[in-house]
Design a protein around this motif. Structure first.
Motif, mmCIF file in Angstrom:
data_model
loop_
_atom_site.group_PDB
_atom_site.id
_atom_site.type_symbol
_atom_site.label_atom_id
_atom_site.label_comp_id
_atom_site.label_asym_id
_atom_site.label_seq_id
_atom_site.Cartn_x
_atom_site.Cartn_y
_atom_site.Cartn_z
ATOM 1 N N LEU A 1 47.838 38.384 30.288
ATOM 2 C CA LEU A 1 46.381 38.336 30.393
ATOM 3 C C LEU A 1 45.771 39.542 29.674
ATOM 4 C CD1 LEU A 1 46.127 37.251 34.118
ATOM 5 C CD2 LEU A 1 45.326 35.926 32.159
ATOM 6 N N LEU B 1 43.881 37.308 41.018
ATOM 7 C CA LEU B 1 45.321 37.452 40.788
ATOM 8 C C LEU B 1 46.132 36.353 41.470
ATOM 9 C CD1 LEU B 1 45.652 41.317 41.117
ATOM 10 C CD2 LEU B 1 46.365 39.981 39.117
ATOM 11 N N CYS C 1 48.318 33.716 39.588
ATOM 12 C CA CYS C 1 48.808 34.263 38.320
ATOM 13 C C CYS C 1 50.318 34.476 38.391
ATOM 14 C CB CYS C 1 48.108 35.579 38.006
ATOM 15 S SG CYS C 1 46.362 35.408 37.589
ATOM 16 N N TYR D 1 54.708 33.199 41.003
ATOM 17 C CA TYR D 1 53.270 33.085 41.188
ATOM 18 C C TYR D 1 52.815 34.006 42.319
ATOM 19 C CZ TYR D 1 53.892 28.798 38.488
ATOM 20 O OH TYR D 1 54.216 27.889 37.519
ATOM 21 N N LYS E 1 48.568 33.952 32.988
ATOM 22 C CA LYS E 1 47.877 32.865 33.656
ATOM 23 C C LYS E 1 48.896 31.932 34.285
ATOM 24 C CE LYS E 1 44.377 29.282 32.887
ATOM 25 N NZ LYS E 1 43.474 28.641 31.887
#
Length: 207
Positions: A11, A27, A30, A44, A161
């Motif tokens: 990012l 966040l 992400c 994640y 992402k």
């Protein structure tokens, strides 16, 4: 959560320049990535906590406390703040901007890539137990104190992402009972009903 729509790309710096409470929510979903000599491990982000010093009694930077440990918190957003808690290394994202010492603690991940690497590092087979805590996730990904100060916009440690949470819950932060009024701030955020969250509690807000 929805499906991945982009390849794994760090990012940009501008992502980290949003207000800390907004960043702590942004966040979620992400992908936290660490590349090492044995391969890439990633998961994640499903749980975060915001620390907004110098007015936050639970923050290491409370009252503008500037030490060797907290120095990176006074630098620009998007840097890595690692510190030791007992024998565990904990990973934080610096936020708030230069001379405004704030950070977001990453508390739990949902494993995604390099799962066998994570299992070997932890000596575990149970997928849920690999990264459902701030010390567990750093050991699984290979994040260490050597990552202190690293810029999160490029390898080997970065955030990309990932998936968009369907719902975000918010409640009190964990393990800060001696921080007076700060212990009641609803600055812990997690992906609602995600089984990899470190500790389930009643939410105060749902987004």
């Amino acid at each position: 959560m929805g499906e991945i729509t982009e390849e794994i790309v760090p990012l940009p710096q501008v992502f980290y320049e949003q207000p800390t409470l907004e960043l702590a929510k942004a966040l979620l979903g992400c992908l936290l990535v660490k590349e090492t000599s044995v391969g890439m491990a990633a998961g994640y982000i499903v749980e975060t906590e915001a620390y907004i010093g110098p007015g936050d009694r639970a923050a290491h930077s409370y009252n503008n406390r500037r030490t060797t440990r907290t120095e990176v918190m006074f630098q620009r957003s998007g840097l890595t703040y690692t510190y030791l808690m007992h024998t565990h290394c904990l990973f934080n994202v610096v936020s708030g901007g230069k001379e405004n010492p704030e950070a977001v603690l990453i508390r739990a991940l949902e494993p995604r890539y390099g799962i066998e690497i994570m299992k070997n590092r932890r000596g575990l087979e149970d997928l849920r137990s690999l990264t459902n805590g701030p010390g567990k996730l750093t050991k699984s990904l290979g994040i260490t104190m050597e990552d202190y100060g690293h810029t999160l916009t490029h390898p080997p440690l970065y955030i990309a992402k990932g998936l968009s949470p369907d719902s975000i819950s918010a409640g009190k932060r964990i393990g800060i009972d001696k921080s007076e009024e700060a212990r009641d701030y609803p600055w812990r955020f997690w992906v609602t009903n995600n089984k990899y969250v470190s500790r389930h509690q009643k939410s105060i807000y749902v987004y």
